[in-house]
Write a protein that holds these residues in place. Structure first.
Motif, PDB file in Angstrom:
ATOM      1  N   CYS A  11       0.813  -1.215   0.000  1.00  0.00           N
ATOM      2  CA  CYS A  11       0.000   0.000   0.000  1.00  0.00           C
ATOM      3  C   CYS A  11       0.841   1.257   0.000  1.00  0.00           C
ATOM      4  CB  CYS A  11      -0.911   0.034   1.225  1.00  0.00           C
ATOM      5  SG  CYS A  11      -2.224  -1.175   1.096  1.00  0.00           S
ATOM      6  N   VAL A  12       0.304   2.256  -0.660  1.00  0.00           N
ATOM      7  CA  VAL A  12       0.960   3.546  -0.742  1.00  0.00           C
ATOM      8  C   VAL A  12      -0.062   4.587  -0.315  1.00  0.00           C
ATOM      9  CG1 VAL A  12       1.759   5.229  -2.421  1.00  0.00           C
ATOM     10  CG2 VAL A  12       2.603   2.924  -2.511  1.00  0.00           C
ATOM     11  N   TYR A  13       0.363   5.576   0.449  1.00  0.00           N
ATOM     12  CA  TYR A  13      -0.570   6.591   0.925  1.00  0.00           C
ATOM     13  C   TYR A  13      -0.291   7.912   0.244  1.00  0.00           C
ATOM     14  CZ  TYR A  13      -1.274   3.221   4.637  1.00  0.00           C
ATOM     15  OH  TYR A  13      -1.541   2.087   5.340  1.00  0.00           O
ATOM     16  N   GLU A  14      -1.346   8.629  -0.050  1.00  0.00           N
ATOM     17  CA  GLU A  14      -1.199   9.919  -0.700  1.00  0.00           C
ATOM     18  C   GLU A  14      -2.203  10.868  -0.075  1.00  0.00           C
ATOM     19  OE1 GLU A  14       0.970  10.112  -3.415  1.00  0.00           O
ATOM     20  OE2 GLU A  14       0.678  12.270  -3.528  1.00  0.00           O
ATOM     21  N   ASN A  24     -14.194   3.809   2.750  1.00  0.00           N
ATOM     22  CA  ASN A  24     -14.922   3.283   1.592  1.00  0.00           C
ATOM     23  C   ASN A  24     -13.961   3.015   0.446  1.00  0.00           C
ATOM     24  OD1 ASN A  24     -17.020   4.259   3.200  1.00  0.00           O
ATOM     25  ND2 ASN A  24     -17.064   6.182   2.058  1.00  0.00           N
ATOM     26  N   THR A  25     -14.313   2.033  -0.368  1.00  0.00           N
ATOM     27  CA  THR A  25     -13.505   1.758  -1.555  1.00  0.00           C
ATOM     28  C   THR A  25     -13.951   2.708  -2.649  1.00  0.00           C
ATOM     29  OG1 THR A  25     -13.472  -0.536  -0.917  1.00  0.00           O
ATOM     30  CG2 THR A  25     -12.800  -0.032  -3.154  1.00  0.00           C
ATOM     31  N   VAL A  26     -13.031   3.549  -3.089  1.00  0.00           N
ATOM     32  CA  VAL A  26     -13.385   4.536  -4.104  1.00  0.00           C
ATOM     33  C   VAL A  26     -13.228   3.941  -5.493  1.00  0.00           C
ATOM     34  CG1 VAL A  26     -12.783   6.785  -5.023  1.00  0.00           C
ATOM     35  CG2 VAL A  26     -12.658   6.386  -2.594  1.00  0.00           C
ATOM     36  N   HIS A  27     -12.189   3.132  -5.675  1.00  0.00           N
ATOM     37  CA  HIS A  27     -11.908   2.603  -7.001  1.00  0.00           C
ATOM     38  C   HIS A  27     -11.400   1.185  -6.853  1.00  0.00           C
ATOM     39  CE1 HIS A  27     -11.412   3.708 -11.209  1.00  0.00           C
ATOM     40  NE2 HIS A  27     -10.360   2.925 -11.236  1.00  0.00           N
ATOM     41  N   GLU A  59      -8.878   7.361 -12.802  1.00  0.00           N
ATOM     42  CA  GLU A  59      -9.123   8.751 -12.489  1.00  0.00           C
ATOM     43  C   GLU A  59     -10.414   8.839 -11.685  1.00  0.00           C
ATOM     44  OE1 GLU A  59      -8.802  11.361 -15.808  1.00  0.00           O
ATOM     45  OE2 GLU A  59     -10.173  12.810 -14.903  1.00  0.00           O
ATOM     46  N   PHE A  60     -10.410   9.599 -10.640  1.00  0.00           N
ATOM     47  CA  PHE A  60     -11.644   9.780  -9.880  1.00  0.00           C
ATOM     48  C   PHE A  60     -11.588  11.101  -9.140  1.00  0.00           C
ATOM     49  CE2 PHE A  60      -9.887   9.007  -5.690  1.00  0.00           C
ATOM     50  CZ  PHE A  60      -8.798   8.192  -5.931  1.00  0.00           C
ATOM     51  N   LYS A  61     -12.776  11.542  -8.755  1.00  0.00           N
ATOM     52  CA  LYS A  61     -12.872  12.788  -8.017  1.00  0.00           C
ATOM     53  C   LYS A  61     -12.915  12.443  -6.534  1.00  0.00           C
ATOM     54  CE  LYS A  61     -15.262  17.017  -9.107  1.00  0.00           C
ATOM     55  NZ  LYS A  61     -14.699  17.740 -10.203  1.00  0.00           N
ATOM     56  N   ALA A  62     -12.042  13.062  -5.785  1.00  0.00           N
ATOM     57  CA  ALA A  62     -11.963  12.739  -4.364  1.00  0.00           C
ATOM     58  C   ALA A  62     -13.199  13.261  -3.633  1.00  0.00           C
ATOM     59  CB  ALA A  62     -10.703  13.353  -3.766  1.00  0.00           C
ATOM     60  N   PRO A  63     -13.968  12.388  -2.975  1.00  0.00           N
ATOM     61  CA  PRO A  63     -15.176  12.859  -2.293  1.00  0.00           C
ATOM     62  C   PRO A  63     -14.869  13.682  -1.043  1.00  0.00           C
ATOM     63  CG  PRO A  63     -14.865  10.513  -1.923  1.00  0.00           C
ATOM     64  CD  PRO A  63     -13.819  10.932  -2.890  1.00  0.00           C
ATOM     65  N   ARG A  64     -13.705  13.473  -0.464  1.00  0.00           N
ATOM     66  CA  ARG A  64     -13.321  14.297   0.686  1.00  0.00           C
ATOM     67  C   ARG A  64     -11.812  14.387   0.763  1.00  0.00           C
ATOM     68  NH1 ARG A  64     -14.264  10.562   5.953  1.00  0.00           N
ATOM     69  NH2 ARG A  64     -12.407  11.665   6.620  1.00  0.00           N
ATOM     70  N   SER A  65     -11.336  15.323   1.564  1.00  0.00           N
ATOM     71  CA  SER A  65      -9.888  15.461   1.684  1.00  0.00           C
ATOM     72  C   SER A  65      -9.387  14.501   2.753  1.00  0.00           C
ATOM     73  CB  SER A  65      -9.527  16.895   2.058  1.00  0.00           C
ATOM     74  OG  SER A  65     -10.020  17.190   3.341  1.00  0.00           O
ATOM     75  N   GLY A  66      -8.113  14.195   2.694  1.00  0.00           N
ATOM     76  CA  GLY A  66      -7.550  13.286   3.676  1.00  0.00           C
ATOM     77  C   GLY A  66      -6.535  12.355   3.043  1.00  0.00           C
ATOM     78  N   MET A  67      -6.166  11.325   3.793  1.00  0.00           N
ATOM     79  CA  MET A  67      -5.139  10.397   3.341  1.00  0.00           C
ATOM     80  C   MET A  67      -5.798   9.234   2.602  1.00  0.00           C
ATOM     81  SD  MET A  67      -1.852  10.144   3.571  1.00  0.00           S
ATOM     82  CE  MET A  67      -1.128  10.790   5.023  1.00  0.00           C
ATOM     83  N   TYR A  68      -5.476   9.104   1.340  1.00  0.00           N
ATOM     84  CA  TYR A  68      -6.032   8.022   0.545  1.00  0.00           C
ATOM     85  C   TYR A  68      -5.033   6.880   0.455  1.00  0.00           C
ATOM     86  CZ  TYR A  68     -10.115  10.563  -1.018  1.00  0.00           C
ATOM     87  OH  TYR A  68     -11.314  11.210  -1.051  1.00  0.00           O
ATOM     88  N   LYS A  69      -5.557   5.662   0.406  1.00  0.00           N
ATOM     89  CA  LYS A  69      -4.689   4.487   0.391  1.00  0.00           C
ATOM     90  C   LYS A  69      -4.820   3.796  -0.962  1.00  0.00           C
ATOM     91  CE  LYS A  69      -5.459   0.830   3.173  1.00  0.00           C
ATOM     92  NZ  LYS A  69      -5.374  -0.031   4.369  1.00  0.00           N
ATOM     93  N   ASP A  79      -4.625  -7.010  -8.335  1.00  0.00           N
ATOM     94  CA  ASP A  79      -5.797  -6.214  -7.976  1.00  0.00           C
ATOM     95  C   ASP A  79      -5.355  -4.868  -7.429  1.00  0.00           C
ATOM     96  OD1 ASP A  79      -7.069  -9.221  -6.449  1.00  0.00           O
ATOM     97  OD2 ASP A  79      -7.135  -8.557  -8.539  1.00  0.00           O
ATOM     98  N   PHE A  80      -6.109  -3.856  -7.760  1.00  0.00           N
ATOM     99  CA  PHE A  80      -5.778  -2.502  -7.345  1.00  0.00           C
ATOM    100  C   PHE A  80      -6.983  -1.901  -6.642  1.00  0.00           C
ATOM    101  CE2 PHE A  80      -3.816   1.482  -7.284  1.00  0.00           C
ATOM    102  CZ  PHE A  80      -4.635   2.449  -7.838  1.00  0.00           C
ATOM    103  N   THR A  81      -6.784  -1.376  -5.457  1.00  0.00           N
ATOM    104  CA  THR A  81      -7.899  -0.813  -4.684  1.00  0.00           C
ATOM    105  C   THR A  81      -7.517   0.549  -4.145  1.00  0.00           C
ATOM    106  OG1 THR A  81      -8.149  -3.068  -3.891  1.00  0.00           O
ATOM    107  CG2 THR A  81      -9.601  -1.439  -2.941  1.00  0.00           C
ATOM    108  N   VAL A  82      -8.439   1.499  -4.228  1.00  0.00           N
ATOM    109  CA  VAL A  82      -8.214   2.811  -3.633  1.00  0.00           C
ATOM    110  C   VAL A  82      -9.232   2.987  -2.516  1.00  0.00           C
ATOM    111  CG1 VAL A  82      -8.091   5.277  -4.028  1.00  0.00           C
ATOM    112  CG2 VAL A  82      -7.527   3.713  -5.870  1.00  0.00           C
ATOM    113  N   THR A  83      -8.749   3.293  -1.329  1.00  0.00           N
ATOM    114  CA  THR A  83      -9.623   3.459  -0.168  1.00  0.00           C
ATOM    115  C   THR A  83      -9.580   4.897   0.305  1.00  0.00           C
ATOM    116  OG1 THR A  83      -8.781   1.301   0.449  1.00  0.00           O
ATOM    117  CG2 THR A  83     -10.238   2.373   2.008  1.00  0.00           C
TER     118      THR A  83
END
Lengths: 212, 212
Positions: B35-38, B77-80, B91-101, B68-72
């Motif tokens: 996992c990588v955090y951004e 919630n799983t965004v992608h 590509e996706f629009k971030a529903p909120r700010s914060g640390m995405y995984k 498999d690739f998952t964005v949390t």
């Protein structure tokens, strides 16, 4: 330079070039994680890393220390630090290729996982824009446009690079095809010659034995 | 004494192989998640990127089924979600700010290398313009231009990674073709030699002459 950890778990994630992101990843004690990046020759690269403190305000425990090594494809070390919590490096890449930054923590009996924040910039994003702004006394707008211009130039150069690679690949494929062509002729010739030798050898053998 | 030396050699070779695999490439650990955090600063930012799986060693197996690739999102919630791919853009629009995984999961035991690129793009909106008087409407246009250039850069990264994987495949194919052909020649010569030897043996005087 051999990392003498019994469980060397190698993870290398290649980051596809001038990313200006601060990346976070988890590092378990006793494990190694490496991040590699493809850097062109004579381009500046700057990296900053630090261990994220899980409890704000309290100092980091002694076990949360990193050993870092940055090496080129040929094995030359460009930066190395032992048991540090934070650090940075910067150099001009003399050789083009994959540069690898490896992080390692010493083994600890309850296995701890620490988060490392790593910011690695190369190329366009490595340039120190605040200095450029001060020197030229340019306003913000002009600075932004200068950045865009640099980005466009790097895109242009990247296109040339991709074109070159594609040409190399084409030549490689061409060479493979022609080699296969000649090899198939060779195999036919070999087959016939082996059959011929068998036949000749057995004929002389039977003639010697006076069976023919 | 010799047994000790043998063991030492084996250990050194193992360590050396580990080191070699450190240098030459890149592998995701066996059966694990990486996992990588951004960090996303503003809500509504467009997070875009791509990743390519560079096939490690192509020996007997043909295709790796993919990773498999998952964005949390920071809320959990799983965004992608992408399953069983060998590389894709997202590509996706971030529903909120914060640390995405951003997590890569390798369901099989062969280690795989992943080259990835993640970009968080922010374009100032009307709301930001109202808040900050330094921001000009032209800054919005500049930001849009910058994001467009970023998308070109991201595409180039993707192409570069795919080109690298293609090149790797071609080189391995070439080596394998030449290897198999040489092995084929050797086996052919061996088979015919064995045939001749067998026939000679049938006619040798020591084995009963009348048997034939």
């Amino acid at each position: 330079m051999i990392l003498r950890s019994l469980q060397i778990v190698v993870l290398v994630l290649g980051i596809l070039s001038p990313a200006s992101q601060s990346l976070r990843f988890e590092l378990q004690s006793g494990h190694t994680k490496c991040i590699s990046e493809d850097i062109k020759s004579n381009s500046m690269t700057v990296g900053k890393y630090h261990v994220v403190n899980p409890n704000e305000g309290h100092p980091l425990p002694d076990s949360h220390k990193l050993t870092v090594r940055v090496t080129s494809t040929y094995g030359n070390s460009f930066h190395s630090a032992e048991k540090v919590e934070t650090g940075q490096f910067g150099f001009t890449a003399a050789e083009a290729g994959d540069y690898m930054a490896c992080f390692w923590t010493p083994d600890h009996s309850p296995q701890i996982t620490m988060t490392v924040d790593f910011d690695w910039r190369t190329g366009v994003h490595a340039k120190d824009w605040s200095n450029v702004a001060k020197k030229g006394q340019v306003d913000v707008m002009e600075l932004e446009l200068k950045k865009l211009y640099d980005t466009v130039t790097s895109i242009h150069e990247e296109m040339f690079y991709l074109r070159e690679r594609e040409e190399e690949m084409q030549e490689l494929n061409q060479a493979t095809t022609s080699k296969m062509f000649w090899l198939s002729f060779l195999s036919l010739f070999l087959c016939l010659s082996v059959a011929g030798m068998q036949f000749w050898h057995l004929k002389t053998f039977f003639e010697k034995k006076k069976l023919i | 004494m010799e047994k000790g030396w043998g063991k030492m050699w084996a250990l050194m070779v193992l360590l050396l192989l580990n080191w070699v695999s450190n240098i030459s490439s890149l592998s995701v650990t066996v059966n694990e998640v990486e996992c990588v955090y951004e960090y996303v600063l503003y809500e509504g930012d467009t997070v875009s990127g791509n990743f390519v799986v560079v096939d490690h060693d192509i020996f007997w197996s043909s295709d790796h089924p993919g990773i498999d690739f998952t964005v949390t999102s920071p809320g959990g919630n799983t965004v992608h979600n992408l399953k069983g791919t060998s590389g894709d853009k997202f590509e996706f629009k971030a529903p909120r700010s914060g640390m995405y995984k951003f997590c890569f999961h390798n369901p099989y035991s062969t280690p795989e290398t992943v080259s990835f690129y993640i970009h968080v793009g922010h374009i100032p909106t009307e709301h930001d313009l109202a808040k900050d008087e330094h921001l000009d409407p032209i800054n919005v246009k500049i930001a849009e231009l910058r994001e467009a250039l970023e998308s070109v850069t991201a595409e180039q990264k993707y192409l570069k990674a795919r080109d690298a994987r293609h090149r790797h495949t071609n080189e391995s194919t070439r080596k394998r073709v030449i290897g198999y052909t040489v092995v084929e020649y050797v086996l052919l010569a061996l088979a015919s030699a064995l045939q001749v030897i067998y026939i000679r043996q049938l006619f040798s005087k020591s084995v009963a002459y009348n048997r034939v």
